[in-house]
Write a protein that holds these residues in place. Sequence first.
Motif, PDB file in Angstrom:
ATOM      1  N   LEU A   1      44.180  20.085 -18.960  1.00 24.58           N
ATOM      2  CA  LEU A   1      44.721  20.859 -20.092  1.00 24.58           C
ATOM      3  C   LEU A   1      45.755  21.863 -19.591  1.00 24.58           C
ATOM      4  O   LEU A   1      46.725  22.174 -20.296  1.00 24.58           O
ATOM      5  CB  LEU A   1      43.591  21.576 -20.848  1.00 24.58           C
ATOM      6  CG  LEU A   1      42.707  20.667 -21.720  1.00 24.58           C
ATOM      7  CD1 LEU A   1      41.500  21.432 -22.225  1.00 24.58           C
ATOM      8  CD2 LEU A   1      43.486  20.106 -22.894  1.00 24.58           C
TER       9      LEU A   1
ATOM     10  N   ASN B   1      49.351  22.169 -20.978  1.00 20.17           N
ATOM     11  CA  ASN B   1      49.803  23.470 -21.475  1.00 20.17           C
ATOM     12  C   ASN B   1      51.267  23.714 -21.078  1.00 20.17           C
ATOM     13  O   ASN B   1      52.033  24.307 -21.830  1.00 20.17           O
ATOM     14  CB  ASN B   1      48.896  24.570 -20.896  1.00 20.17           C
ATOM     15  CG  ASN B   1      49.120  25.899 -21.576  1.00 20.17           C
ATOM     16  OD1 ASN B   1      49.594  25.949 -22.712  1.00 20.17           O
ATOM     17  ND2 ASN B   1      48.814  26.982 -20.896  1.00 20.17           N
TER      18      ASN B   1
ATOM     19  N   GLN C   1      53.269  21.586 -23.554  1.00 23.96           N
ATOM     20  CA  GLN C   1      53.225  21.943 -24.983  1.00 23.96           C
ATOM     21  C   GLN C   1      54.450  22.797 -25.321  1.00 23.96           C
ATOM     22  O   GLN C   1      54.616  23.892 -24.809  1.00 23.96           O
ATOM     23  CB  GLN C   1      51.935  22.727 -25.270  1.00 23.96           C
ATOM     24  CG  GLN C   1      51.767  23.155 -26.713  1.00 23.96           C
ATOM     25  CD  GLN C   1      51.087  22.095 -27.575  1.00 23.96           C
ATOM     26  OE1 GLN C   1      50.782  21.007 -27.100  1.00 23.96           O
ATOM     27  NE2 GLN C   1      50.863  22.395 -28.828  1.00 23.96           N
TER      28      GLN C   1
ATOM     29  N   CYS D   1      39.726  22.149 -25.474  1.00 26.99           N
ATOM     30  CA  CYS D   1      41.048  21.793 -26.000  1.00 26.99           C
ATOM     31  C   CYS D   1      41.453  22.803 -27.088  1.00 26.99           C
ATOM     32  O   CYS D   1      42.608  23.226 -27.171  1.00 26.99           O
ATOM     33  CB  CYS D   1      40.993  20.375 -26.560  1.00 26.99           C
ATOM     34  SG  CYS D   1      42.590  19.720 -26.964  1.00 26.99           S
TER      35      CYS D   1
ATOM     36  N   LEU E   1      44.654  25.269 -27.074  1.00 25.10           N
ATOM     37  CA  LEU E   1      45.663  25.306 -28.143  1.00 25.10           C
ATOM     38  C   LEU E   1      45.878  26.732 -28.639  1.00 25.10           C
ATOM     39  O   LEU E   1      47.005  27.157 -28.901  1.00 25.10           O
ATOM     40  CB  LEU E   1      45.232  24.376 -29.293  1.00 25.10           C
ATOM     41  CG  LEU E   1      46.263  24.129 -30.389  1.00 25.10           C
ATOM     42  CD1 LEU E   1      47.569  23.619 -29.803  1.00 25.10           C
ATOM     43  CD2 LEU E   1      45.753  23.131 -31.414  1.00 25.10           C
TER      44      LEU E   1
ATOM     45  N   CYS F   1      48.072  28.675 -26.285  1.00 27.19           N
ATOM     46  CA  CYS F   1      49.463  28.242 -26.064  1.00 27.19           C
ATOM     47  C   CYS F   1      50.444  29.343 -26.439  1.00 27.19           C
ATOM     48  O   CYS F   1      50.314  29.992 -27.467  1.00 27.19           O
ATOM     49  CB  CYS F   1      49.775  26.990 -26.884  1.00 27.19           C
ATOM     50  SG  CYS F   1      49.244  25.531 -26.027  1.00 27.19           S
TER      51      CYS F   1
ATOM     52  N   ILE G   1      48.790  18.972 -26.482  1.00 28.34           N
ATOM     53  CA  ILE G   1      47.469  19.569 -26.743  1.00 28.34           C
ATOM     54  C   ILE G   1      47.098  19.401 -28.220  1.00 28.34           C
ATOM     55  O   ILE G   1      45.970  19.030 -28.549  1.00 28.34           O
ATOM     56  CB  ILE G   1      47.432  21.057 -26.317  1.00 28.34           C
ATOM     57  CG1 ILE G   1      47.702  21.158 -24.814  1.00 28.34           C
ATOM     58  CG2 ILE G   1      46.083  21.679 -26.645  1.00 28.34           C
ATOM     59  CD1 ILE G   1      47.558  22.546 -24.233  1.00 28.34           C
TER      60      ILE G   1
END
Length: 1735
Positions: free
Chosen positions: A496, A500, A503, A557, A561, A564, A601
Amino acid sequence: MAEGENSVNGLQLCTKWWEASDRGAAILRYVVEQVPHIYCLEAEPQSVEEEQRVQERILHPLECFLFGEDPRVGLEKLEHRSSGSSSQLCGRVFKEGETVYSCRDCAIDPTCVLCMDCFQNSVHKGHRYKMHASSGGGFCDCGDLEAWKTGPCCSQHDPGTSVAMETDDCALEAELQERAQTLFQVLLQYVTDLMVWEEGDELSDEIKHGMEEDTHYCVLYNDEHHSYDHVIYTLQRAINCDHNAAHTHTALIDKEGRRAVRRGSLRSCQQAKELIRSNSEHITQQPLRVEILHSALMAHQTFALRLGPWFQQIIGYSVGFRQVFCQVALEPSADSDKPCLISRLMLHDARLYKGARKVIHELIFCSLLMETEYKRQFAMKFTELYKQLQEDFISDDHERNISITALSVQIFTVPTLARQLIEEGSVIKVIIDTVMEMLREHLDSNQRFHFQGYNSDKFFRVQVIFHDLRYILISKPTVWTEQLRGKFLEGFSVFLGLLNCMQGMEEVKRQFGQHIEVEPEWEAGFSIQIQLRHILSMFQDWCSSDERVLLLAFQECHRALLRCTNQPLHSEPTDSYMCKHILHSRPYKVSQEPVSIHLPISRLLAGLYVLLCQTGAALYLPDFVDPEHLDFSAFAEHPLRCVVLVAQVSAEMWRRNGLSLVSQVYYYQDVKCRDEMFDKDILMLQIAASKMEPNHFIMLVLLRFELFEVFNENYSSKDQDLLKQWNRLTEEMLYLLIIIIGERYVPGISNVTKEDVTMREVIHLLCIEPMAHSSLVKGLPENESHETGLESVISKVATFKKPGVSGHGLYELKKECLKEFNPFFYHYTKSQHSKAEDAQKKRRAQEGSDKALRPPVPPPFCPSFSSIVRLMCCDVFIHVLRRVLQRAVEERSSLWSEAMIQRALHLIGQALLEEKTQLEASNVDEVTFDFSHKARTIGSDHSKSLFHFLSKMKTLPSLEAQKDMINWLLQMFEIVKCLREKSSPSALCAVDQTKPEESVQDRKRKAEAAKLHRQKIMAQMSAMQKNFIESHKMLYDNVPESGSQGESSASMESSAMELGERRVAVGPQQGVCPADWEALTCILCQEEQEVQAQAPAMVLTACVQRSTVLTQCRGKTLSTKESSYPLFMPPDLAVGTHTGSCGHVMHATCWQKYFEAVQNTTRNRLHAEMIIDLENGEYMCPLCKSLCNTVVPLIPMEPSKLNYESAELVGQVLTLPRWIQIVLARIKGLRAAQAADTSTETGKEETGFFEDGQTDFRSILSFGVQPPPKYSSSITDMLVVCATTVHRVGLQSAPNEMCPHVPVMTWNTCAYTIQAIDNMLQEEGKALFGSLQNRQLAGLKAVVQFSAVQRLKSSQTVIQKHFTDMLAALLPLPNAEGTPSVLEVDFFHLLVGLVLSIPALYQEENVDLQPSAISTAYNHLHLVQLVTMAHVLQVLLSSQDSSVVIGGGEEEEEARAAAALYSTISQHAEGLRAGVPGSVIADRVRRGVLPFLRCAALFFNCLTGVPPPEELFSTAETSESQLPLLCSYLALPCNLFQLFQDHRDTVTPLIQRWCGNGAIKKALKGEMSIVRYPRNRNRLINLPEDYSILLNQASHFKCPKSSDDERKHPTLCLFCGTMLCSQSPCCQVQLDGEEVGACTAHAASCGAGVGMFLRVRECEIVLMASRTRGSTYPAPYLDDYGETDPQLGRGNPLHLCPERYRKLHQLWQQHCILEEIARSLEVLNVMFAFEWQML
């Protein structure tokens, strides 16, 4: 096993070492002492002597020490003890290019492969397998239980019972183990020290000891920066060597990785080093890597490399040895700073040269990877060093297949090992950390990737690391432990972190005003996305296999998110109002603010949420994630922006942002990326739609599409571009709603399986058009195992149509699947959408259905998503649709488009179908879905309801195309209403339903009318065609009628009546020639002209080529120097000259102008020499583009009206013996006249039996002469043009029209062309006459007439000499030494030569004469009889086989005559088998003579124009029944033996003379090879049905001239079956002073320059025509889907297609290979010249 010559010495040494206090040191001392006396004693390595010395002096004593006795004795004991405990693993290491096989049914993953031998002996041969070329470095997985679901072992490696790799029962005796340990320790330490040594490192004292003298080597290393030419250039300048030596050095450096290029003192080596560095540096910025090594050190390194194969050999003796070796390799070092030996070698791998790497990798393969426990330990070591190894690989410039990192595939793909590495080595974290480390330099200030200005080579190497992550995840765990959960989630969390950084990366902002100046970098981001595509889906698969892991992963997850950085919306929320609904949201405009297409993500979260719903784990979600924070409308924000971005790009709002954005949008929706991009965005929007209030959701969509105001009030604008933009956005917005509501084929969204999903994809692809299997595979997404799931569903939805001789097999959709068609399928591209729509409308029109493309009934949503359907009955939805329809009804054309209406109607259809489904499924009162009610009521007070607009639209002419759809919707409204009211459909509905029936009748009536109209037109065309045929009779003279055979034969009969029934082409009974060439039209100037002797010449395009199609002795070449060729063609027809024509006619003058123009224009064309050879007069036919190299002039046939009475009178005098006397007298007289000064009265005795003394040498003229025809100068010029081409091509000589061989070659090409045509007709089973195409017939006739007239352009004395020399083969002539025997001549070539040259005998000194019709008739008759008799004799003399065919007893007379002739021959020919029955002889003669008679019939037909017996036009005639017909046509008796009886007195002395030749005695004794009759018909070699057999042959192919095992290109000659080594310098040869490859050289001898080869590993045919020209052609092998597979790209099993192979055979037999090459090159438009001569 080392030989034991010095066994005493070896055993003594062995005892001495064993008794030493430090055994290892003693062995090492000896080795170190010996090595410099073995290796590197000279500048060039002497491999044979070195190998011999090393075996004797070192390896044999080492083996003695290992066994403690003579190695052979020790080995026998060992084998006896450990029988049955050898490993069941194959472990064969693949070379680059070797064919490997994977089983799609049984392999755990696609990396599990078998070598050729194991595959051939395994059960997988009958399964769905794939084959491909290995990139080198992998090994065979046969015997590995973890690699296969079934059939893990082939029959060779199956131990009877499947047990895991042996580790027990293999223990060695204690002493043997101790010896092995001592030996392996000291030698592996020695190898490691020398391999990892670098300049500046300390050497051990022992090695230093031998380094006193000043002998050094300058060693040059391989790198990937400098090209071959750079290195050759550098070496030539640096070490003063010639080009060949530099080339050899360079080739070896490339192959081995390094090479000593100078041996000498330290100073001389240093000079060479400096020169090499300075010369190479100015070409590329980096200098070549050069080192100076002492000769002793070089010797030790060479020996260390030699120990690699020796270790492999020893390890192969016993599992015990292998285990000892593994222990030594993995043993921790005594010096704690240093890692174990194998780790040291791995860490140094990137600095080693190629040859050393290969040896070490192979050693690891055969030891550590073959034992389960040691493989595990090695895997742990590999994982520990993983980061370092990858960093080294990235900075290294060598290919991955020779890097140690390539071993990851051997370790990470083993399921049990992968689990252990995750649990104990945190391998997921290690791999992702490594990637992050490599990509860290690309992070921007927001910690997001930004790849502007990245290094593509380095980036490509980083991407390779993702493969390892895929390997680790390739097989899902079935059992989860706590430790596995923890480590997996730790890895997931790190993953992740990587996502990241992606994203929101590479955001784009819409350009206003001016176009973007620099295209931003986008490929890097998408290449990572493509790499991650399978990894993302595998992570989701892993999560779904355990509920707890899934929930924890979702939690992680979700947190990621929320964390982010690209989340904040800078502006404050505002309220938006529509239809009394208020939406509270933050304003954001995609068209004005930054937006990113990369949201991994968000998409992963959507995927995990659907899995939660699917598995039912969503119930426990509140325990893991606070429901407060589960704001799906916020999560859907970015995916929605992404979708809007795509819509705006489609509406051309982002034109100024350049191509990079267009490319990103393309990939976002492309099959390579869509499942983890576009599809997941749709999922997230569906999740949001299921969670949000439906009106709010549609309002949010309108806001983001920037259409809110447009739909809220009458927001108008005069700007046409803006209106167009709104329309496009509205279309896209409606399309998005169709997708959100209708796309339910996702497991978890509705109850569908993966198979259903694939089935739907396939249906929609086949709705576009019928497709080939490969096209379908390309259109479907692949899973991590490269499978699409197509095979499991295709038979349910489609039927397969097999391919013809070209093209490929196609799948057609089954009728019952058409109801699934959705015109707005979300995976269609724009072009696919319109193609599919057109195809379906066309299909419905053909069926007579209406054109309404209704929405299909979708599967119901799962409970979690069932609220999505509320979108269709919410107020805002109705309002939007009303607005759209209102614009159309009010006909404000700028505010609507047809596509918009189409989408709106589709949405209405979806809503009505949903309502209908719900009403049918449950009680009316329970159904809350009230779309139809709202559609009728909302706005009804002002007649502005949806239903009202729909009814109005029915009558609008502008929406004629949508009329059927509107009618269907109105019917649906009625049906839904009835369902609600529980009544039957009303009259309106009934009327609507009858309409289609009426329209069906209407259509039927129209179809009938159209049919009548078509018939009328066809009748008119037929009449015109007949008229055309009448007026162009010449073209159709020889084409059989398309109807029955009877019609043509009837017309033939009537013409026969006119010709006085004389179907005889030879002799005094010769029939009359019908009309000659008709008036012909020039294809260039389109003017008509008669073919006349004095008119300007008309010419036919033609191609003259050398041919071996008929050869009986392949590989033999003919030369004018060493034999009687070309005057006598040998009977094996080794090389002939074929003249073919495409049958197109031109004026000679037109052709000359065209030819000059072609020469001028083609000279300037790129690589023109590859298409046509201008120097040799080639050009393409202006009409059909056939390759030509000359023209044949059309000669009018001389009308020959015979006076039959005179002919009969002459016949009483001119019998065969009399004719022979007259001809011999004439020859003698002509000779006397030519050589008046010298007496030639010799040879009386030889010709005695034909001499009569009275025959005057002018007697021949008394039977009738006439003046020869006069031809116009242009015809005679063309005669010269054609004859010189035939001579030049046929004899491969310089053009010379004065050469005496010119006329001979024209006769030869005439004879050979006829023989080739007869061979082709027999091969295809066609009739002798009437089967040829027009062009072939016109060409043949022109060639025969040209050959007959060509003598007029040659010196008559030359022709007379040729006639005399040829006749000497039949009749006794003086001074005829060197004439070949009857067994060494092809009699058809001889017949043609004699017939065409005899007119020259009539030439007088001052008068041009030629024989009259009667003279010609008798000349032909007697020549045919003489040659036929000689040929019968030839057949009998050559048929010395033992096969006895029992003939019928009815032809007793023929059998008696045959027996009589045979006995006559037996008297004169020693060695002829006696006692052969007459019927057998007769049968042999009949079969043997038939091809000669067929060719003679064709020849006389073209020469005289007399039509043959009509039975010869039928294919029904057998060879038996053809013979009497041919004999009567050629004026021969049906019983050929009658000839010998009728002319017994004349023939008997001739037989005696013919049989008396020495060659015949030799032949009958078997000392000379002879040709049997009928000759064998050549065919292309038999190919195996299964292509893997060919690959197997190729894999065992060893190049005859090369000892190395580098990749070869085995290439099979289809003419003779020889396997050649193509495209390889080892097999290049000199041909006429030029270097050519093996195929070119082979084609020169096997096919007279023409070749047809199958490149086995590439699975393609190569056609070759000359050194500079060739082309590829599809191989005749097809997969099960009817497709060829060039380069084995798809790797499906391939099988021979007989029809395609037959087509290749015809291409060769009909001499069309040159033409095929020229055509394919003309089409290709060659950019880069391919050096065909090097093939």
